[in-house]
Design a protein around this motif. Sequence first.
Motif, short mmCIF file in Angstrom:
data_model
loop_
_atom_site.label_atom_id
_atom_site.label_comp_id
_atom_site.label_asym_id
_atom_site.label_seq_id
_atom_site.Cartn_x
_atom_site.Cartn_y
_atom_site.Cartn_z
N THR A 6 12.24 -56.61 12.18
CA THR A 6 12.24 -58.06 12.32
C THR A 6 10.85 -58.62 12.08
OG1 THR A 6 12.83 -59.92 13.78
CG2 THR A 6 11.79 -58.02 14.82
N ALA A 7 10.81 -59.87 11.66
CA ALA A 7 9.55 -60.60 11.52
C ALA A 7 9.52 -61.78 12.48
CB ALA A 7 9.38 -61.09 10.07
N ASP A 8 10.55 -61.89 13.32
CA ASP A 8 10.71 -63.02 14.23
C ASP A 8 10.16 -62.66 15.61
OD1 ASP A 8 11.59 -65.05 15.92
OD2 ASP A 8 13.61 -65.11 15.07
N LEU A 9 9.09 -63.32 16.02
CA LEU A 9 8.48 -63.04 17.32
C LEU A 9 9.40 -63.36 18.49
CD1 LEU A 9 4.82 -64.23 16.66
CD2 LEU A 9 5.71 -61.91 16.65
N MET A 10 10.23 -64.38 18.34
CA MET A 10 11.17 -64.71 19.42
C MET A 10 12.20 -63.59 19.60
SD MET A 10 10.31 -67.48 20.90
CE MET A 10 11.78 -68.07 21.71
N SER A 11 12.73 -63.09 18.51
CA SER A 11 13.68 -61.98 18.61
C SER A 11 13.03 -60.75 19.20
CB SER A 11 14.27 -61.64 17.23
OG SER A 11 15.23 -62.58 16.85
N THR A 12 11.78 -60.51 18.79
CA THR A 12 11.06 -59.36 19.32
C THR A 12 10.98 -59.41 20.83
OG1 THR A 12 9.74 -59.14 17.31
CG2 THR A 12 8.84 -58.14 19.30
N VAL A 15 14.24 -58.71 22.73
CA VAL A 15 14.71 -57.33 22.68
C VAL A 15 13.74 -56.39 23.40
CG1 VAL A 15 15.37 -55.43 21.16
CG2 VAL A 15 16.00 -57.78 20.57
N GLN A 16 12.45 -56.62 23.24
CA GLN A 16 11.44 -55.74 23.84
C GLN A 16 11.51 -55.76 25.36
OE1 GLN A 16 8.93 -53.86 21.75
NE2 GLN A 16 9.27 -52.75 23.64
N GLY A 17 11.73 -56.93 25.95
CA GLY A 17 11.81 -57.03 27.41
C GLY A 17 12.89 -56.15 28.01
N PRO A 18 14.15 -56.31 27.56
CA PRO A 18 15.21 -55.44 28.09
C PRO A 18 14.98 -53.96 27.78
CG PRO A 18 16.16 -57.37 27.03
CD PRO A 18 14.69 -57.39 26.73
N ALA A 19 14.42 -53.65 26.62
CA ALA A 19 14.14 -52.25 26.30
C ALA A 19 13.13 -51.68 27.29
CB ALA A 19 13.63 -52.11 24.87
N ASN A 20 12.06 -52.41 27.54
CA ASN A 20 11.04 -51.96 28.50
C ASN A 20 11.63 -51.79 29.89
OD1 ASN A 20 9.13 -52.01 26.47
ND2 ASN A 20 8.23 -53.95 27.11
N ALA A 21 12.45 -52.75 30.30
CA ALA A 21 13.05 -52.71 31.64
C ALA A 21 13.94 -51.49 31.83
CB ALA A 21 13.85 -53.99 31.89
N GLN A 22 14.55 -51.02 30.74
CA GLN A 22 15.45 -49.88 30.81
C GLN A 22 14.78 -48.56 30.42
OE1 GLN A 22 19.44 -50.59 29.14
NE2 GLN A 22 18.81 -52.72 28.87
N GLY A 23 13.51 -48.63 30.08
CA GLY A 23 12.81 -47.41 29.68
C GLY A 23 13.23 -46.87 28.33
N LEU A 26 11.34 -48.52 21.98
CA LEU A 26 11.66 -49.46 20.91
C LEU A 26 10.39 -49.72 20.11
CD1 LEU A 26 13.88 -51.57 19.81
CD2 LEU A 26 12.55 -53.22 21.14
N LYS A 27 10.49 -49.55 18.81
CA LYS A 27 9.35 -49.83 17.94
C LYS A 27 9.74 -50.95 16.99
CE LYS A 27 6.17 -47.63 14.69
NZ LYS A 27 5.81 -46.36 14.03
N VAL A 28 8.96 -52.03 17.02
CA VAL A 28 9.21 -53.18 16.17
C VAL A 28 8.40 -53.02 14.89
CG1 VAL A 28 9.04 -55.69 15.97
CG2 VAL A 28 9.61 -54.65 18.19
N ILE A 29 9.08 -53.19 13.76
CA ILE A 29 8.44 -53.02 12.46
C ILE A 29 8.80 -54.22 11.59
CG2 ILE A 29 8.25 -51.56 10.41
CD1 ILE A 29 9.13 -49.22 12.24
N HIS A 102 22.28 -61.31 21.31
CA HIS A 102 21.34 -61.69 22.36
C HIS A 102 22.02 -61.84 23.73
CE1 HIS A 102 17.84 -61.84 19.88
NE2 HIS A 102 18.45 -62.62 19.01
N GLN A 103 23.29 -62.16 23.75
CA GLN A 103 24.02 -62.27 25.01
C GLN A 103 24.15 -60.92 25.71
OE1 GLN A 103 28.13 -63.55 24.64
NE2 GLN A 103 28.01 -64.59 26.63
N LYS A 104 24.25 -59.85 24.92
CA LYS A 104 24.49 -58.51 25.48
C LYS A 104 23.44 -57.51 25.07
CE LYS A 104 29.45 -59.18 25.73
NZ LYS A 104 30.76 -58.64 25.47
#
Length: 115
Positions: A6-12, A15-23, A26-29, A102-104
């Motif tokens: 993705t190039a969208d900071l909002m999408s990043t 997604v990054q928040g829930p990934a971090n919370a769940q351990g 996730l690598k954004v490229i 984004h809902q799930k």
Amino acid sequence: MILYFTADLMSTSRVQGPANAQGIALKVIGSKKGLLESINDETIALIVDLNPPARDAISTIQEAKAQHPELRVLVHGPHVQVDLLAQAKEAGADVLTNGQFHQKVGTILTQLAAG
């Protein structure tokens, strides 16, 4: 590891928040070349953001699937981009609208991480 193209900071951040919370690793490229070079044996899934300014999204999916046929690819994009979503599905990706994704996102990440 899940790769997120993705190039969208909002999408990043969405997604990054829930990934971090769940351990979940996730690598954004943001570049096609960087993404294709990053896919390795530790890559369990690829998420592709079809939102503008998505560049080379369909060809990236095609190349990733050609090099790694078993790689799970999930895309999300605007529901009004029916043709683009259809092209992604033809390229071998599972397709969700932005709203569905984004809902799930937490559940989706958990499912992808579980294989």
